[in-house]
Design a protein around this motif. Sequence first.
Motif, mmCIF file in Angstrom:
data_model
loop_
_atom_site.group_PDB
_atom_site.id
_atom_site.type_symbol
_atom_site.label_atom_id
_atom_site.label_comp_id
_atom_site.label_asym_id
_atom_site.label_seq_id
_atom_site.Cartn_x
_atom_site.Cartn_y
_atom_site.Cartn_z
ATOM 1 N N UNK A 85 0.779 -1.082 -0.055
ATOM 2 C CA UNK A 85 -0.009 -0.147 0.132
ATOM 3 C C UNK A 85 0.798 1.323 0.016
ATOM 4 N N UNK A 87 1.528 4.569 2.215
ATOM 5 C CA UNK A 87 1.242 5.179 3.260
ATOM 6 C C UNK A 87 0.447 6.682 2.916
ATOM 7 N N UNK A 468 5.716 -10.751 7.019
ATOM 8 C CA UNK A 468 4.862 -11.418 8.189
ATOM 9 C C UNK A 468 3.524 -12.099 7.425
ATOM 10 N N UNK A 470 -0.024 -12.442 8.718
ATOM 11 C CA UNK A 470 -0.726 -11.954 9.633
ATOM 12 C C UNK A 470 -1.642 -12.966 10.429
ATOM 13 N N UNK B 38 6.942 0.692 5.141
ATOM 14 C CA UNK B 38 6.161 -0.389 5.009
ATOM 15 C C UNK B 38 6.394 -1.779 5.973
ATOM 16 N N UNK B 39 7.658 -2.062 5.983
ATOM 17 C CA UNK B 39 7.911 -3.231 6.984
ATOM 18 C C UNK B 39 7.852 -2.984 8.152
ATOM 19 N N UNK B 41 5.300 -1.166 9.361
ATOM 20 C CA UNK B 41 4.026 -1.125 9.566
ATOM 21 C C UNK B 41 3.472 -2.612 9.755
ATOM 22 N N UNK B 42 4.161 -3.599 8.788
ATOM 23 C CA UNK B 42 3.587 -4.763 8.741
ATOM 24 C C UNK B 42 4.086 -5.623 9.927
#
Lengths: 523, 177
Positions: A85, A87, A468, A470, B38-39, B41-42
């Motif tokens: 995405x 920001x 990650x 989730x 971004x990382x 955030x993840x």
Amino acid sequence: MSELSHDPEVLIQHYLEDRLTEDEAALLLELLQKPALGEADPLHEKLLHQLSMDAMLREVKAAASTSTGPVILPAAPSAKTKARFSFTTLTSVAAVAACITLALTWLFVFTRQLPSMADAEDTTAAVAVLSRGVNLEWQGESHTPGSPLSPGWLRLESGLAQIEFYQGARVTLEGPAAFRLVSSSQAYCTAGKLSVHVPPQAKGFRIDTPKGTIVDLGTDFGLDLNVPTAELHVFKGEVELHATGAAMKPLYEGQGMTLGDENQAFTANQAAFASLNTVDERTAESQRLAFESWLSSRPEWNNEASLQMRLDFQDPVGTRSLRNHAVKAPQVPAGSIVGCDWTEGRWPGKRALEFRNVSDRVRLSIPGEHEAITLCAWVRVHGLDRPFNSLFMAEGYADGAIHWQITRDGKLRLGIAGRDGHPSRDHDTPALFKPERFGQWMHLATVIDPVAKEIRHYLNGEEVARVPWLHVFPVRPGLADLGNWNDGGRSDRVAIRNFSGTMDEFMLFSRVLTEQEIAKLAR
Amino acid sequence: MNTHETRAAQLFLTHHDFVKGVALKYAPWPGLMEDIAQQVFLEFMAKEERWDLENDLCPLLATMTRHVAMRLWRDRTKSRPEVVQKLADHIRLLAEESELPPRYEEEVALLRGCLQKLPEKSRELIQLYYYSDIGTPQIAEQMEMKADTVCRALSRVRDKLRECIQRQIQQGGVAHV
């Protein structure tokens, strides 16, 4: 190649473009380390301001590139939209709607004037290609046969490397050697033993050394910088020797000359240098050994309890199915070939399937659900012609289906379709598949690790991304295609996602392979 | 998203310019800042249930960003020649010691206004380089200029944009590039 610039503005720009040469990097470092002499804007401040502005401009661009699609919240991206995405978009959603309007207006005015990014032509800085190599051991950056080579140092510890310059000259380099590509018609060598073939089209090919310059007038010669008095041997034609501190000397077939303080003549000895035939013979032998080693070592994987599918593509000529060699997964049937041509794999004798046409695929069925998965394949990418280029894609995209693919911008992606109320997510690497990697055999592996709650991607045995995961839930390979996709729902038309490339091995495990195991498979 | 997740995402957003500032400080490598943010955030969202959202998140985000920045920095620079690594490390030290913009997002918003005021030629240059991803050697070829001249021109456009932003911050109102 352009000459080394001493202008700090130019050096900073090269840093921002990530294309500083080693000499430029050394110079910029030196300039930055010099004490400031009372300038209003010392160099290090200028550099940091430039870097910060560069980052902001990239961000404005990133916002522009996502501003035309629907706004997506980051935790629940749909599979068919960008996983990464912006920001800026998020912030805009939250608070700065007015900025979006401004950005869109600006973008609209701005982007009308020039071709879109999709129309931009790819470029390369390469000046030569590593056409063949035998037992190559590199110091620092390593290169595999087929790699385009950009200006810069090649430091070969051992082995034989054959380099073909874009202008036509062919250099056979024996390690240990330190060889710098300067342009498509020029190189600089400080150590090593090399033989050079210069066809008429490459006349004027030049090699600089610390002891002088050799300009070739269309011929074959050898250069040995690993002996105390560096030696030049002319095998055929004519060479100009511009020894340091001496007048130019022409040398003809059969003549040799030392390049030390005193230039001493001797008779050229072609047998002392590796020839193209030597490279051919040693390449063939090396490939034969590699193939034999693969044949003998791979079956050990077949008994692995977690192995669901292993396709080795060594099936009989004319067959339209691929045998699954995983002995402990009898419920996983053979693959069925649709379209696809048989072709040569990594070594002579190794077979592979070429995926080229829109319909080409191998249809698979892998029953069951698995919390952990490891996907591995040896592939050669010809080009990324589609927005999504399938490696292994489950039919449709729902209920824990997995999509292993390469995006048009060169990212390796594992998409996992949502289930039990959890959203679909894509798990990407940075862009790996640049045009310069096309045509090279690569080992790809992707792991779904439910314990670490992450997806890991590997290229040639080395981890390249860790993303990650989730929400852990079992995934479902199910009915699937290698090299293509069936959306499973529509009967009128299906999106085109065929892979353009070659595959000569595919494995799917229902467990997490360790880094060591993946590295072993990539050897 | 549950309520806690939504709240965590919202709070992250209010801090994301802070994250970018920290990212640029610890990994001043072209194009890396966005990847780091971004990382972070993840990773922040992956463990969102652990965070006490009532506390100030800056120390936590600074630590996470620093770790991610160092990791991505290492990944990005490790394959580079030794001298490039040395240079990059030197620049990183300079960035760590410097005061980078604390309000990144605000400056980006101002930058948009400044871009609109650029003269045609500068605008075209920014368009080619940043929007069309064309490198300076190719721009030089296209515009029939020397590659070094393009580098200098880009550098000056960025300087002008910085001046424009600073003028707007200091004086308010419309600034002219």
